[in-house]
Design a protein around this motif. Structure first.
Motif, PDB file in Angstrom:
ATOM      1  N   SER A 119       0.849  -1.190   0.000  1.00 38.78           N
ATOM      2  CA  SER A 119       0.000   0.000   0.000  1.00 38.78           C
ATOM      3  C   SER A 119       0.882   1.235   0.000  1.00 38.78           C
ATOM      4  CB  SER A 119      -0.888   0.036   1.241  1.00 38.78           C
ATOM      5  OG  SER A 119      -1.658  -1.135   1.328  1.00 38.78           O
ATOM      6  N   PHE A 120       0.486   2.227  -0.763  1.00 41.33           N
ATOM      7  CA  PHE A 120       1.180   3.519  -0.712  1.00 41.33           C
ATOM      8  C   PHE A 120       0.322   4.565  -1.398  1.00 41.33           C
ATOM      9  CE2 PHE A 120       2.523   1.439  -4.594  1.00 41.33           C
ATOM     10  CZ  PHE A 120       2.371   2.428  -5.541  1.00 41.33           C
ATOM     11  N   ASP A 121       0.640   5.810  -1.166  1.00 42.69           N
ATOM     12  CA  ASP A 121      -0.020   6.910  -1.864  1.00 42.69           C
ATOM     13  C   ASP A 121       1.018   7.693  -2.643  1.00 42.69           C
ATOM     14  OD1 ASP A 121      -2.334   6.191  -0.723  1.00 42.69           O
ATOM     15  OD2 ASP A 121      -2.466   7.896   0.659  1.00 42.69           O
ATOM     16  N   LEU A 122       0.585   8.313  -3.714  1.00 44.59           N
ATOM     17  CA  LEU A 122       1.469   9.207  -4.462  1.00 44.59           C
ATOM     18  C   LEU A 122       0.843  10.587  -4.489  1.00 44.59           C
ATOM     19  CD1 LEU A 122       2.611   7.268  -7.642  1.00 44.59           C
ATOM     20  CD2 LEU A 122       4.041   8.112  -5.777  1.00 44.59           C
ATOM     21  N   GLN A 123       1.651  11.594  -4.174  1.00 39.75           N
ATOM     22  CA  GLN A 123       1.170  12.974  -4.207  1.00 39.75           C
ATOM     23  C   GLN A 123       1.669  13.651  -5.474  1.00 39.75           C
ATOM     24  OE1 GLN A 123      -0.691  13.508  -1.568  1.00 39.75           O
ATOM     25  NE2 GLN A 123       0.024  11.663  -0.516  1.00 39.75           N
ATOM     26  N   GLY A 142      11.452  -9.440  -0.495  1.00 35.17           N
ATOM     27  CA  GLY A 142      10.619 -10.627  -0.672  1.00 35.17           C
ATOM     28  C   GLY A 142       9.165 -10.292  -0.986  1.00 35.17           C
ATOM     29  N   GLY A 143       8.926  -9.256  -1.763  1.00 31.77           N
ATOM     30  CA  GLY A 143       7.569  -8.924  -2.168  1.00 31.77           C
ATOM     31  C   GLY A 143       6.781  -8.125  -1.153  1.00 31.77           C
ATOM     32  N   ARG A 144       7.436  -7.700  -0.050  1.00 31.30           N
ATOM     33  CA  ARG A 144       6.747  -6.873   0.955  1.00 31.30           C
ATOM     34  C   ARG A 144       7.512  -5.595   1.203  1.00 31.30           C
ATOM     35  NH1 ARG A 144       3.056 -10.193   3.613  1.00 31.30           N
ATOM     36  NH2 ARG A 144       3.541 -12.375   3.265  1.00 31.30           N
ATOM     37  N   VAL A 145       6.774  -4.583   1.688  1.00 31.12           N
ATOM     38  CA  VAL A 145       7.434  -3.365   2.120  1.00 31.12           C
ATOM     39  C   VAL A 145       7.961  -3.620   3.526  1.00 31.12           C
ATOM     40  CG1 VAL A 145       7.144  -0.933   2.693  1.00 31.12           C
ATOM     41  CG2 VAL A 145       5.948  -1.913   0.729  1.00 31.12           C
ATOM     42  N   VAL A 146       9.258  -3.382   3.755  1.00 36.78           N
ATOM     43  CA  VAL A 146       9.781  -3.571   5.102  1.00 36.78           C
ATOM     44  C   VAL A 146      10.021  -2.238   5.806  1.00 36.78           C
ATOM     45  CG1 VAL A 146      10.776  -5.844   4.666  1.00 36.78           C
ATOM     46  CG2 VAL A 146      12.152  -3.802   4.259  1.00 36.78           C
ATOM     47  N   GLU A 147      10.168  -1.191   5.023  1.00 36.68           N
ATOM     48  CA  GLU A 147      10.320   0.123   5.646  1.00 36.68           C
ATOM     49  C   GLU A 147       9.860   1.183   4.673  1.00 36.68           C
ATOM     50  OE1 GLU A 147      14.101   0.821   7.441  1.00 36.68           O
ATOM     51  OE2 GLU A 147      13.411   2.629   8.474  1.00 36.68           O
ATOM     52  N   HIS A 148       9.206   2.230   5.217  1.00 41.36           N
ATOM     53  CA  HIS A 148       8.673   3.293   4.371  1.00 41.36           C
ATOM     54  C   HIS A 148       8.847   4.590   5.147  1.00 41.36           C
ATOM     55  CE1 HIS A 148       5.072   4.805   1.730  1.00 41.36           C
ATOM     56  NE2 HIS A 148       6.019   5.720   1.869  1.00 41.36           N
ATOM     57  N   LYS A 187       7.738   0.553   9.587  1.00 39.89           N
ATOM     58  CA  LYS A 187       8.737  -0.511   9.493  1.00 39.89           C
ATOM     59  C   LYS A 187       8.065  -1.845   9.803  1.00 39.89           C
ATOM     60  CE  LYS A 187      10.356  -1.042  14.177  1.00 39.89           C
ATOM     61  NZ  LYS A 187       9.518  -1.341  15.075  1.00 39.89           N
ATOM     62  N   ALA A 188       8.662  -2.920   9.284  1.00 35.24           N
ATOM     63  CA  ALA A 188       8.131  -4.248   9.584  1.00 35.24           C
ATOM     64  C   ALA A 188       9.243  -5.059  10.233  1.00 35.24           C
ATOM     65  CB  ALA A 188       7.631  -4.927   8.309  1.00 35.24           C
ATOM     66  N   GLY A 231      14.626  -8.983  -7.706  1.00 36.73           N
ATOM     67  CA  GLY A 231      13.697 -10.055  -7.385  1.00 36.73           C
ATOM     68  C   GLY A 231      12.792  -9.758  -6.213  1.00 36.73           C
ATOM     69  N   SER A 232      12.885  -8.539  -5.657  1.00 36.33           N
ATOM     70  CA  SER A 232      12.079  -8.242  -4.473  1.00 36.33           C
ATOM     71  C   SER A 232      10.662  -7.800  -4.831  1.00 36.33           C
ATOM     72  CB  SER A 232      12.773  -7.173  -3.627  1.00 36.33           C
ATOM     73  OG  SER A 232      13.037  -6.036  -4.406  1.00 36.33           O
ATOM     74  N   GLY A 233      10.346  -7.725  -6.133  1.00 36.62           N
ATOM     75  CA  GLY A 233       8.975  -7.425  -6.520  1.00 36.62           C
ATOM     76  C   GLY A 233       8.733  -5.989  -6.926  1.00 36.62           C
ATOM     77  N   LYS A 234       9.793  -5.209  -7.073  1.00 36.43           N
ATOM     78  CA  LYS A 234       9.635  -3.796  -7.421  1.00 36.43           C
ATOM     79  C   LYS A 234       8.955  -3.634  -8.783  1.00 36.43           C
ATOM     80  CE  LYS A 234      14.119  -3.069  -7.364  1.00 36.43           C
ATOM     81  NZ  LYS A 234      14.659  -4.421  -7.180  1.00 36.43           N
ATOM     82  N   SER A 235       9.535  -4.304  -9.778  1.00 38.74           N
ATOM     83  CA  SER A 235       8.984  -4.129 -11.123  1.00 38.74           C
ATOM     84  C   SER A 235       7.568  -4.667 -11.226  1.00 38.74           C
ATOM     85  CB  SER A 235       9.858  -4.854 -12.145  1.00 38.74           C
ATOM     86  OG  SER A 235      11.140  -4.322 -12.158  1.00 38.74           O
TER      87      SER A 235
END
Ligand SMILES: Nc1ncnc2c1ncn2[C@@H]1O[C@H](COP(=O)(O)OP(=O)(O)O)[C@@H](O)[C@H]1O
Ligand code: SF4
Ligand SMILES: [Mg+2]
Lengths: 338, 303, 307
Positions: free
Chosen positions: A45-49, A246-252, A330-331, A61-65
């Motif tokens: 989940s995220f928002d863009l301003q 690994g396909g998850r957000v760990v820190e934002h 953070k996760a 391979g972390s799922g960014k693309s």
């Protein structure tokens, strides 16, 4: 400034929030393969301003693309996306091809990493660019051409007139990447996604292209998503950074906070890997160990096998993404990094 | 020549694909993958059956190649008098003739492929191994030959020198080595540039040892795949020549010869064409499936 | 582009020379000659005949004489068809073979590409399996099996079409030979097209084109088709060669008065001038058509053109 941004998980952005361009909620992507299901992206989940620059950082391979390909409806045929992505309040995930065609290139544009294979080899650059305008703006040949030439000059392509009639293989890597940027900007999109736009280039050219993006981020209202595996790219450019593992957000977090007070061991590891002026390149470390196997993600923290601070709970229970302090998610089960 | 050239693209692609695979344990993997490919394994079994029949069928039948049954002319396939595949316009038993033809066709397929194999591997590996001017010259010759209507040469060869089965071997073999030489050369060149070969050179291993230890194992995969695709091609060329009356001559017979006789009697005895035609088609099918299976087994990512 | 073509021509001419010399000396290297079969002829008569065709001279001198005549556009007299020159025979046979071959190529391209594209767009659905099974069959069942079966079914059983003869290239006479000739090529072309289409649609630039918001038909037509056609164009040379060799046998089966028949008759009777004439025409055609394929390739792929 960053502190005023809407944060996922903290407060859902309201549709009336005029600054919010895109809201992504719980985006999940999986691929069906002969060997089973691969979870490439898990509940992001995220928002863009408007005018904001969001950095997406993580190992290959972390799922960014796949996150952004899913948003653009460009997943491979064995890929499936779920969740919700709203552009100006309108749901755009898994909508019809017709609707997607109206959005892509017009409101949402992307610059891919590989400019060598990313441009059609047997079509002149000019045609490839002007067809965007013909498609979305209904411009005639002449008008489209004028606009394209203007854009080519904007991204600092010398002799645009001549280049207009050339084929991709006649361009250098850096020039091709500029062409890709120009192509993406033609319709002044609301969101520009740059997927590792400098990875294939050599260092000096990288710097030039980054300068181009910097100018963009500073002078337009386009929201920029900068995908990279290199935290260095993010530093001078982005307002916020999302670290994926690994396909998850760990820190934002806002970019400065992330750099000076990272809250996740993985982020700290990435920071330690960055080349810095005050450090010998020999001291450069890579995070030891392998990225996780997406076919069999562990029940606990995906980073546990490589985490220097892992403790008992980590292998049993998956840490959820939670607020460490206002504006900083953070996760990790650790309250504070030691 | 059409038959020679038709498959080239596919064959070349197959070769290059198979060529990417190296290494000992990979051979075991490849075997396992091949065995799990039902179509390919089925094809092997069918081909084995046809080969076994080619050897033993004439023993199973009460009739022989030499028997003429004037009272049984153009009998359709029947279970009654042992003419399971019927008889031809001379009253000869088609069951025996079909499998005798199989013997000849398969032998020619294998032998001519062997001729092509020897010439092609030698030519290609010499060119690839020495490289430079030698390579350039040798491959230029191959290019020129590629552009020639070579089947016409074979026809001239067999017509003016007499229709001799050995000429057919040599003629087809001498034409079919071109693609093989290109593949082997490509493989040799690429292996030569690999670090471990440079290392072998550096520690002073002789050319011969390098070739045996490093080049040969890398070439074997692509060559095997190519051979399985080349055998049906040569069988087809032989049939083509025999159909024109230029290949195998009476009293010998091959599938091409039988098909030719069947075509001449298509109105009165369609089985004379359909039976050998079907066997020929099945054989070509099987070789192609095996070739595809081997390619996939040797190059799993290429899929 | 001009230098590209002229460079190819520079290779083509020596190649043609190799063909001419190769077939010339190959035929004369064998023992015996064109008049062996005529056992009833007097030895003096044979001597006269041999002299009339220059066969009494040393082989190299014969070759010089032949080349000198050839440069003037004269293929010499036929030995088997004693009243005709080879040029006259070619004038009869060539139009037949060209019409047959061109029709077959066009039919093969049309059906091959269509089947391949349909297959690729419906990958792993039943229509893909059906088309590819047909292709596989066309691949394994040679033309000389297909042709007699076609005559059996359409000519003898259904009585729809004539089973032999040319009839000045009337449509009903063309149908069966063209099908028999085109079928193997359709098989190969459809597989080639399918593979090429699947390969191209995987490319990054296709993703880019979609990301620009182009509808799928524009993506395929504007960004894929040219690249899809490249392997087909490379295959054009072999396809033409395949049709030519196929036509030798098809003309034989359907009794058509084309080049292939003259070639086989010439070879069987050791009619040296006739064989040379047909081989030269075949070789020239193959070389020129390959050149044409190269030019088309260069036109489609800008990277080749600039080299
Ligand atoms: N078509 C596909 N089928 C199966 N897995 C895929 C497919 N595309 C991508 N993946 C997997 O998704 C994961 C995430 O990929 P990606 O988002 O491209 O990583 P990156 O962070 O380097 O951009 C990768 O591990 C890859 O294996
Ligand atoms: S949860 Fe445990 S294993 Fe995961 S990052 Fe935090 S400390 Fe390391
Ligand atoms: Mg990526």
């Amino acid at each position: 400034m960053a502190a005023t941004h809407a944060r996922p998980g903290r407060r859902p952005a309201s549709a009336s929030d005029q600054r919010t361009v895109m809201e992504c909620r719980d985006l999940t992507v999986h691929f069906d393969t002969p060997n089973g299901r691969i979870s490439a992206v898990n509940g992001i989940s995220f928002d863009l301003q408007r005018g904001e620059c969001l950095g997406i950082v993580g190992e290959s391979g972390s799922g960014k693309s796949q996150t952004f390909l899913a948003i653009l409806g460009l997943l491979a045929s064995n890929g499936h996306a779920s969740g919700s992505v709203k552009l100006h309040g309108e749901e755009i995930l898994n909508v019809s091809r017709r609707r997607l065609d109206a959005i892509r290139g017009e409101k949402l544009a992307i610059v891919f990493q590989d400019s060598i294979t990313g441009l059609t080899p047997h079509k002149r650059i000019g045609e490839q660019l002007s067809e965007v305008l013909t498609q979305h703006r209904g411009l005639g040949r002449g008008a489209a051409r004028a606009k394209v030439l203007e854009m080519l000059e904007l991204v600092r392509i010398p002799e645009a007139e001549k280049r207009y009639r050339m084929y991709p293989h006649e361009f250098s890597g850096g020039m091709r990447q500029r062409v890709m940027v120009a192509q993406a900007l033609l319709c002044q999109p609301d969101v520009l996604i740059a997927d590792e736009p400098t990875t294939a280039l050599d260092v000096t050219v990288q710097a030039q292209i980054l300068k181009l993006f910097k100018g963009l981020a500073d002078h337009t209202n386009t929201a920029l998503v900068m995908i990279t595996h290199d935290l260095g790219v993010v530093a001078g450019l982005c307002d916020e950074v999302m670290v994926m593992y690994g396909g998850r957000v760990v820190e934002h977090a806002p970019v400065d906070e992330l750099f000076y007070a990272p809250r996740h061991p993985y982020t700290r590891g990435l920071l330690a890997c960055m080349p810095r002026a005050d450090r010998d390149s020999e001291e450069l470390t890579a995070i030891p160990g392998q990225p996780p196997d997406l076919e069999a993600l562990p029940p606990g923290c995906a980073f546990a096998p490589r985490c220097p601070y892992a403790f008992g709970r980590c292998e049993l229970e998956r840490p959820i993404l939670e607020t460490a302090q206002p504006g900083h998610l953070k996760a990790c089960h650790l309250e504070e990094l030691p | 020549m059409g038959f020679l050239t038709q498959r080239r693209d596919r064959q070349l692609a197959a070769m290059q694909a198979a060529g990417r695979t190296v290494g000992r344990s990979l051979w075991q993997d490849a075997t396992r993958r091949f065995l799990s490919n039902k179509v390919a394994v089925g094809s092997v079994i069918v081909l084995l059956l046809i080969s076994v029949m080619a050897v033993f069928a004439p023993l199973l039948s009460p009739h022989t190649m030499e028997d003429f049954y004037w009272e049984y002319i153009l009998v359709p396939p029947t279970l009654e008098n042992g003419h399971w595949f019927g008889t031809d316009s001379n009253g000869r038993d088609m069951f025996v003739r079909t499998f005798y033809g199989a013997r000849v066709s398969l032998t020619i397929g294998v032998m001519t492929t062997a001729v092509a194999l020897v010439i092609g591997v030698t030519w290609g590996s010499v060119a690839g191994f020495f490289g430079g001017k030698i390579d350039n010259f040798m491959m230029r010759i191959v290019d020129v030959l590629y552009a020639l209507p070579l089947l016409f040469f074979i026809i001239i060869l067999v017509t003016v020198f007499g229709r001799n089965i050995y000429l057919v071997f040599i003629g087809i073999g001498a034409v079919e080595w071109l693609t093989m030489s290109r593949i082997v050369r490509g493989q040799t060149l690429s292996v030569k540039q690999k670090e471990y070969v440079e290392a072998a050179r550096a520690i002073g291993l002789s050319n011969l040892v390098i070739v045996r230890r490093h080049v040969v194992p890398n070439i074997v995969g692509p060559v095997i795949v190519f051979v399985t695709l080349l055998i049906p091609t040569t069988i087809l060329v032989e049939s083509y020549l025999s159909f024109l009356g230029l290949g195998v001559q009476e009293p010998m017979t091959s599938w091409g010869t039988l098909i030719s006789q069947g075509a001449a009697n298509i109105d009165t005895g369609p089985w004379l064409l359909l039976i050998p035609g079907t066997f020929l088609a099945i054989t070509l099918f099987c070789f192609n499936f095996i070739g595809d299976g081997l390619r996939d087994a040797l190059d799993p990512e290429g899929r | 582009m001009f230098s590209f073509v002229s460079r190819r021509l520079a290779v083509a001419l020596p190649t043609l020379l190799v063909v001419i010399a190769g077939s010339f000396f190959l035929m004369r290297a064998a023992p015996g000659g064109p008049f062996d079969a005529d056992a009833q002829l007097e030895p003096e008569v044979i001597e006269n005949l041999r002299a009339a065709y220059d066969l009494d001279k040393p082989v190299t001198e014969q070759f010089m004489l032949y080349m000198a005549r050839l440069l003037r556009g004269d293929f010499g007299p036929s030995i088997t068809y004693a009243d005709y020159t080879v040029t006259e025979l070619l004038a009869i046979g060539l139009p037949v073979s060209v019409k047959l071959g061109l029709t077959a190529i066009v039919v093969a391209l049309l059906f091959g590409c269509l089947m391949g594209i349909i297959s690729a767009l419906n990958r792993n659905r039943w229509i893909d399996y059906v088309t590819m099974s047909i292709a596989m069959t066309g691949f394994a069942v040679p033309a000389f099996v297909v042709a007699p079966v076609l005559t059996l079914v359409f000519g003898l059983y259904l009585k729809l079409l004539p089973i032999s003869g040319w009839n000045d290239g009337a449509l009903q006479n063309m149908v069966l030979p063209v099908i028999a000739l085109a079928l193997p090529q359709i098989a190969i072309l459809s597989r080639l097209t399918r593979g090429s289409m699947l390969e191209v649609m995987r490319q990054n630039y296709i993703r880019t084109a979609r990301a620009k918001g182009l509808p799928e038909y524009k993506v395929v037509a504007g960004h894929a088709l040219k690249a899809v056609s490249l392997p087909l164009v490379s295959y054009l040379g072999p396809a033409i060669a395949g049709i030519m060799t196929g036509s030798v046998i098809i003309e034989q089966i359907f009794g058509l008065p084309g080049m292939g028949r003259y070639f086989i008759q010439g070879a069987l009777n050791r009619d040296y001038p006739l064989v040379m004439g047909t081989v030269i025409v075949y070789a020239t055609a193959i070389i020129l058509l390959n050149l044409l394929a190269d030019v088309i390739y260069g036109y489609l792929d800008p990277r080749v053109r600039r080299e």
